[in-house]
Scaffold this motif. Structure first.
Motif, PDB file in Angstrom:
ATOM      1  N   ARG A  32       0.836  -1.199   0.000  1.00  0.00           N
ATOM      2  CA  ARG A  32       0.000   0.000   0.000  1.00  0.00           C
ATOM      3  C   ARG A  32       0.871   1.249   0.000  1.00  0.00           C
ATOM      4  O   ARG A  32       1.903   1.312   0.670  1.00  0.00           O
ATOM      5  CB  ARG A  32      -0.910   0.004   1.222  1.00  0.00           C
ATOM      6  N   ASP A  91       5.643   1.220 -10.716  1.00  0.00           N
ATOM      7  CA  ASP A  91       4.777   0.457  -9.815  1.00  0.00           C
ATOM      8  C   ASP A  91       5.411  -0.892  -9.476  1.00  0.00           C
ATOM      9  O   ASP A  91       5.443  -1.306  -8.311  1.00  0.00           O
ATOM     10  CB  ASP A  91       3.405   0.228 -10.464  1.00  0.00           C
ATOM     11  N   GLU A 147       0.848  -3.139  -6.489  1.00  0.00           N
ATOM     12  CA  GLU A 147      -0.024  -3.945  -7.336  1.00  0.00           C
ATOM     13  C   GLU A 147      -1.278  -3.153  -7.689  1.00  0.00           C
ATOM     14  O   GLU A 147      -2.124  -2.903  -6.837  1.00  0.00           O
ATOM     15  CB  GLU A 147      -0.419  -5.238  -6.611  1.00  0.00           C
ATOM     16  N   ARG A 148      -1.354  -2.729  -8.945  1.00  0.00           N
ATOM     17  CA  ARG A 148      -2.562  -2.091  -9.450  1.00  0.00           C
ATOM     18  C   ARG A 148      -2.580  -2.243 -10.960  1.00  0.00           C
ATOM     19  O   ARG A 148      -1.536  -2.490 -11.573  1.00  0.00           O
ATOM     20  CB  ARG A 148      -2.639  -0.620  -9.046  1.00  0.00           C
TER      21      ARG A 148
END
Length: 404
Positions: free
Chosen positions: A148, A311, A317-318
């Motif tokens: 996060r 990222d 993780e997206r």
């Protein structure tokens, strides 16, 4: 030419999350957590008052008015060492621990004080205005999960959990190198055939906005010596991004000069618009992404490829290309064999649905339309003509890459 999806798959397969580093909690805003943050304390540590008033026994105020003896004064952070007896009350303030024997709080608005006694005018059932121990979290709970991005809200929670040090992924170091005799830095003298360079600065801004650390290598002239010298500054970086010099002209030197310096090319050319002349490879151990020189092409490719790389390096993780749908506001013609990314504005239609209105001119040199755009309309290769009113896929420009 390969597809955008294939290019992205091949690019991302090269990268893994960077190692973790430990930072003071106040230094972690916008960083990606490398491990779960686990509470070291229980919050609140004991049952506490949620209001200013009086701690009492519910059975003593079941019938009102009830007159009670005030036997103590308890601010937040204080403690009442005796057990509350029948007919007694303790003046208490928000956040103070509940005295033994008390099981409810009567708010001060429902009382009338008279010296060492208080009259309770409204009954309060057991548990009223009490925050039980562990209401927020308990020791051992996972407060914020790995992967996060640390937000302002997370900072407050992590601090409350008594975690002064936090493990986060290291920021990716990205070297950015612009090329071309025709470009100069903002503020420098501009020759009769030159333009002001925007790509390098914009890409550095993108890197920083995505959580990376940008290393601006400047502008390499259209000479082998200049390109070799400035590209050497990428040693030790996690990624080298070049802009310009990746096409097929005599002065497009990236492939030839860096090839002599050890560049191992994975692919060159993608079936997309804007951004066809995009290359990816490895230069002496440093992954290298060569973006087109046209300003719009450079930034669109940055959004589509540089951001997902960053990222991945940060363990975030997206979706690489999170799309949504909108109603097309104007007709579109048939598309050719390249996946198209059309700059567009977004507006609310009369029926409340989201409308996407493409700019009439999509030239890849037009930065002004890119700055005014809200999103990119994504059109598949060989897409047929599309009339207004049909749904289209779009990729929004993120308003903020790090949230509160």
């Amino acid at each position: 030419m390969i597809t955008v999806d294939e290019a992205l798959t091949r690019i991302l397969s090269t990268f893994d999350a960077l190692p973790a580093e430990t930072l003071a909690v106040n230094q972690t805003l916008g960083r990606v957590l490398a491990s779960d943050v686990i509470a070291r304390v229980t919050q609140p540590p004991a049952a506490v008052s949620a209001m200013d008033g009086y701690a009492v026994r519910a059975e003593d105020v079941a019938t009102v008015p009830a007159r009670l003896q005030v036997v103590g004064h308890l601010p937040a952070g204080g403690r009442y060492d005796s057990a509350l007896g029948c007919g007694q009350a303790v003046r208490i303030f928000t956040g103070a621990p509940l005295p033994d024997g008390a099981d409810t709080i009567v708010i001060q608005e429902d009382t009338e004080r008279d010296g060492e006694s208080v009259t309770v005018k409204e009954a309060a059932a057991a548990g009223t205005y009490i925050r039980p121990a562990g209401l927020d979290f308990r020791a051992g709970d996972v407060g914020v999960s790995a992967g996060r991005v640390v937000t302002v809200r997370d900072l407050g929670l992590i601090a409350a959990m008594n975690r002064p040090w936090v493990s986060v992924h290291r920021r990716p170091r990205v070297a950015v190198l612009a090329t071309g005799d025709e470009v100069v830095m903002p503020g420098d003298p501009i020759g009769p055939s030159q333009i002001v360079s925007s790509n390098g600065l914009a890409l550095c801004g993108l890197v920083e906005a995505c959580g990376g650390e940008a290393i601006n290598l400047g502008i390499a002239a259209d000479s082998a010596d200049s390109l070799r010298r400035l590209s050497a500054g990428a040693a030790g970086a996690d990624l080298l991004v070049t802009t310009g010099g990746a096409s097929v002209g005599e002065h497009d030197l990236i492939r030839s000069v860096l090839g002599e310096e050890g560049l191992e090319l994975d692919f060159w050319k993608i079936a997309m618009r804007p951004g066809k002349p995009l290359m990816f490879g490895n230069l002496r151990g440093t992954p290298m992404l060569g973006l087109p020189g046209n300003p719009v092409s450079s930034l669109v490719c940055g959004l589509l490829f540089v951001r997902p790389i960053l990222d991945r390096l940060q363990g975030l993780e997206r979706p690489a290309h999170p799309t949504e749908t909108a109603v097309l506001a104007e007709d579109l013609g048939a598309n050719d064999r390249r996946q198209d990314y059309l700059r567009a504005t977004l507006e609310a239609g009369k029926d409340g649905r989201l409308l996407a209105r493409p700019f009439p001119k999509q030239d890849s040199s037009m930065l002004a339309t890119l700055a005014r755009a809200d999103a990119l309309i994504v059109r598949a290769p060989h897409a047929p003509p599309l009339p207004a009113g049909q749904l289209v896929d779009l990729l929004r420009f993120p308003g903020s890459l790090r949230s509160i």
